[in-house]
Structure formats: structure tokens, C-alpha cells
Design a protein around this motif. Structure first.
Motif, PDB file in Angstrom:
ATOM      1  N   THR A 195    -105.519  11.262 -46.390  1.00 20.09           N
ATOM      2  CA  THR A 195    -107.096  11.154 -46.735  1.00 20.09           C
ATOM      3  C   THR A 195    -106.500  11.259 -48.183  1.00 20.09           C
ATOM      4  O   THR A 195    -107.213  10.126 -49.092  1.00 20.09           O
ATOM      5  N   VAL A 196    -105.731  12.362 -48.398  1.00 20.58           N
ATOM      6  CA  VAL A 196    -105.495  12.404 -50.238  1.00 20.58           C
ATOM      7  C   VAL A 196    -104.684  10.845 -50.370  1.00 20.58           C
ATOM      8  O   VAL A 196    -104.868  10.174 -51.741  1.00 20.58           O
ATOM      9  N   VAL A 197    -103.819  10.286 -49.753  1.00 18.74           N
ATOM     10  CA  VAL A 197    -103.219   8.565 -50.368  1.00 18.74           C
ATOM     11  C   VAL A 197    -104.123   8.014 -50.413  1.00 18.74           C
ATOM     12  O   VAL A 197    -104.096   7.560 -50.962  1.00 18.74           O
ATOM     13  N   GLY A 198    -104.732   7.833 -48.882  1.00 21.87           N
ATOM     14  CA  GLY A 198    -106.580   6.728 -49.166  1.00 21.87           C
ATOM     15  C   GLY A 198    -107.129   7.052 -50.336  1.00 21.87           C
ATOM     16  O   GLY A 198    -107.143   5.806 -51.604  1.00 21.87           O
ATOM     17  N   ILE A 199    -106.916   8.378 -51.238  1.00 16.74           N
ATOM     18  CA  ILE A 199    -108.539   8.572 -52.088  1.00 16.74           C
ATOM     19  C   ILE A 199    -108.015   7.818 -53.646  1.00 16.74           C
ATOM     20  O   ILE A 199    -108.218   7.455 -54.600  1.00 16.74           O
ATOM     21  N   CYS A 200    -106.336   8.288 -53.260  1.00 16.06           N
ATOM     22  CA  CYS A 200    -105.582   8.197 -54.503  1.00 16.06           C
ATOM     23  C   CYS A 200    -104.941   6.443 -54.951  1.00 16.06           C
ATOM     24  O   CYS A 200    -105.331   5.822 -55.632  1.00 16.06           O
ATOM     25  N   ALA A 201    -105.128   5.992 -53.338  1.00 18.07           N
ATOM     26  CA  ALA A 201    -105.000   4.420 -53.983  1.00 18.07           C
ATOM     27  C   ALA A 201    -106.131   3.814 -54.139  1.00 18.07           C
ATOM     28  O   ALA A 201    -106.473   2.639 -54.780  1.00 18.07           O
ATOM     29  N   ALA A 202    -107.445   4.660 -53.708  1.00 19.86           N
ATOM     30  CA  ALA A 202    -108.745   3.573 -54.095  1.00 19.86           C
ATOM     31  C   ALA A 202    -108.342   3.468 -55.839  1.00 19.86           C
ATOM     32  O   ALA A 202    -108.786   3.093 -56.501  1.00 19.86           O
ATOM     33  N   LEU A 203    -108.182   5.228 -55.880  1.00 22.69           N
ATOM     34  CA  LEU A 203    -108.592   5.489 -57.428  1.00 22.69           C
ATOM     35  C   LEU A 203    -107.604   4.501 -58.316  1.00 22.69           C
ATOM     36  O   LEU A 203    -107.850   3.677 -59.257  1.00 22.69           O
ATOM     37  N   PHE A 204    -106.655   4.451 -58.233  1.00 26.40           N
ATOM     38  CA  PHE A 204    -105.017   3.504 -58.169  1.00 26.40           C
ATOM     39  C   PHE A 204    -105.621   1.845 -58.509  1.00 26.40           C
ATOM     40  O   PHE A 204    -105.417   1.119 -59.487  1.00 26.40           O
ATOM     41  N   ILE A 205    -106.742   1.415 -57.248  1.00 23.41           N
ATOM     42  CA  ILE A 205    -107.101   0.343 -57.312  1.00 23.41           C
ATOM     43  C   ILE A 205    -108.106   0.052 -57.941  1.00 23.41           C
ATOM     44  O   ILE A 205    -107.904  -0.793 -58.432  1.00 23.41           O
ATOM     45  N   LEU A 206    -109.084   0.700 -58.532  1.00 22.33           N
ATOM     46  CA  LEU A 206    -110.177   1.045 -59.192  1.00 22.33           C
ATOM     47  C   LEU A 206    -109.642   0.308 -60.594  1.00 22.33           C
ATOM     48  O   LEU A 206    -110.563  -0.402 -61.601  1.00 22.33           O
ATOM     49  N   PHE A 207    -108.631   1.123 -61.160  1.00 23.93           N
ATOM     50  CA  PHE A 207    -108.014   1.522 -62.323  1.00 23.93           C
ATOM     51  C   PHE A 207    -107.380  -0.405 -62.059  1.00 23.93           C
ATOM     52  O   PHE A 207    -108.034  -0.667 -63.466  1.00 23.93           O
ATOM     53  N   LEU A 208    -106.900  -0.851 -61.424  1.00 23.90           N
ATOM     54  CA  LEU A 208    -106.015  -2.536 -61.701  1.00 23.90           C
ATOM     55  C   LEU A 208    -107.001  -3.146 -61.791  1.00 23.90           C
ATOM     56  O   LEU A 208    -107.122  -4.215 -62.480  1.00 23.90           O
ATOM     57  N   LEU A 209    -108.431  -3.481 -61.056  1.00 21.79           N
ATOM     58  CA  LEU A 209    -109.479  -3.949 -61.073  1.00 21.79           C
ATOM     59  C   LEU A 209    -110.331  -4.025 -62.493  1.00 21.79           C
ATOM     60  O   LEU A 209    -110.762  -4.930 -62.927  1.00 21.79           O
ATOM     61  N   LYS A 210    -110.425  -2.941 -62.981  1.00 20.16           N
ATOM     62  CA  LYS A 210    -111.131  -3.095 -64.293  1.00 20.16           C
ATOM     63  C   LYS A 210    -109.630  -3.326 -65.316  1.00 20.16           C
ATOM     64  O   LYS A 210    -110.186  -4.272 -65.853  1.00 20.16           O
ATOM     65  N   ARG A 211    -108.208  -3.370 -64.852  1.00 21.50           N
ATOM     66  CA  ARG A 211    -107.285  -3.695 -66.686  1.00 21.50           C
ATOM     67  C   ARG A 211    -107.386  -5.590 -65.587  1.00 21.50           C
ATOM     68  O   ARG A 211    -106.880  -6.183 -66.804  1.00 21.50           O
ATOM     69  N   HIS A 212    -107.205  -6.225 -64.741  1.00 19.82           N
ATOM     70  CA  HIS A 212    -107.532  -7.387 -64.652  1.00 19.82           C
ATOM     71  C   HIS A 212    -107.843  -7.822 -63.637  1.00 19.82           C
ATOM     72  O   HIS A 212    -108.253  -8.852 -62.870  1.00 19.82           O
TER      73      HIS A 212
END
Length: 166
Positions: A79-96
């Protein structure tokens, strides 16, 4: 000052389509899981074709039932890995946000990851129901979230290969 607001507004607007795609994946995943749990009993199999069944199973582990036989700690870690992955993906989406294929890949992975995180939080396991097989050999059952994650990973690889060839 006006330039910053314009850039910020453009960045927010360009992020919305990707969040919309992730939301659609999440919605379809959760609706399909609700439907399958209402129509099937645990372990019930309904053949669809000569290589595909619908079956209701629960996965307490990760992909391909990895860690499924552990004592329960994996629920919290995944669950924590999934949430961390989602947050990182949001960062990448915003950046790119302007890179279409890259963001399609990320949006599909985001929607799928959040779909499985919701299952882990709500039920303590992921609901799987798609069973593909050849003869007597079955792939581990999976769901729409897993399918979106795999499709997103494939697009990510394709995008990277395309970028390398340029």
C-alpha cells in the motif's frame, strides 16, 4: 509576473487530461471489481473462450501473487509503495505534461496503481478475476488495474525506444 501565472495555468491545464485518463482507469477498475464480487462467489469459474475464464480470486501479494503467502505485512508495504509510486507519477506528469506517450503511460500506471491500493486499503487484498490460459497452464489471475499497468509499462518502453532512436 503575468508570465509565471500563464505558465502555471498552462501547466495545470495540461495535467488535467492525464489525471482524467487515470481517473477513467480507476473508475473502470473499481466498477469491474464491484460487478465481479456481486456476480461471483470466491473461486467460481465461468468459461468465456477456450483460453479465457472469469474467476473471482483474491491476491494478498503483488504481481503474479508474489509475497501472497506472507503473514500480512505485505499489505501495508505494498500500500505504501503504491501511494509513493502514485505521488512520484504525479510529479512526473506535472513535469512532463507535454510528452504525450510518456504521460499516457504514466496515467495508465497511475490509475492501475491507485485501483489496487484502494483494494488493499478496503479489503486487505486485491480482487482479481481475469484468467488467461493455454491448455492447463494458467497465468495468475489479474484485473483491469493490472492490465492498465502492463499497458502503461509497454508504452513507457516504446516511448523510451522511440526517444533513443531519434
Amino acid at each position: 509576473m503575468a508570465t509565471r501565472k500563464t505558465i502555471s495555468s498552462a501547466s495545470k491545464k495540461s495535467l488535467l487530461p492525464w489525471l482524467g485518463i487515470a481517473a477513467i482507469v480507476l473508475l473502470l477498475d473499481q466498477l469491474s471489481k464491484i460487478a465481479i464480487t456481486r456476480l461471483f462467489h470466491y473461486g467460481e469459474i465461468r468459461p468465456v473462450t477456450g483460453f479465457f475464464n472469469l474467476v473471482l480470486v483474491y491476491n494478498k501479494g503483488a504481481a503474479f501473487s508474489f509475497l501472497a503467502s506472507e503473514s500480512g505485512w505485505q499489505r501495508h508495504v505494498l500500500t505504501v509503495v503504491g501511494i509513493c509510486a502514485a505521488l512520484f507519477i504525479l510529479f512526473l506528469l506535472k513535469r512532463h505534461a507535454g510528452q504525450r506517450m510518456f504521460c499516457w503511460a504514466l496515467a495508465l500506471i497511475l490509475g492501475g496503481a491507485l485501483g489496487n491500493v484502494i483494494d488493499r486499503i478496503a479489503y486487505g487484498h486485491v480482487i482479481d478475476f481475469l484468467d488467461v490460459f493455454v491448455g492447463n497452464w494458467h497465468w495468475p489471475a489479474f484485473n483491469l488495474a493490472d492490465s492498465a499497468i502492463c499497458l502503461g509499462a509497454g508504452l513507457f518502453v516504446l516511448d523510451e525506444l522511440r526517444r533513443v532512436n531519434k
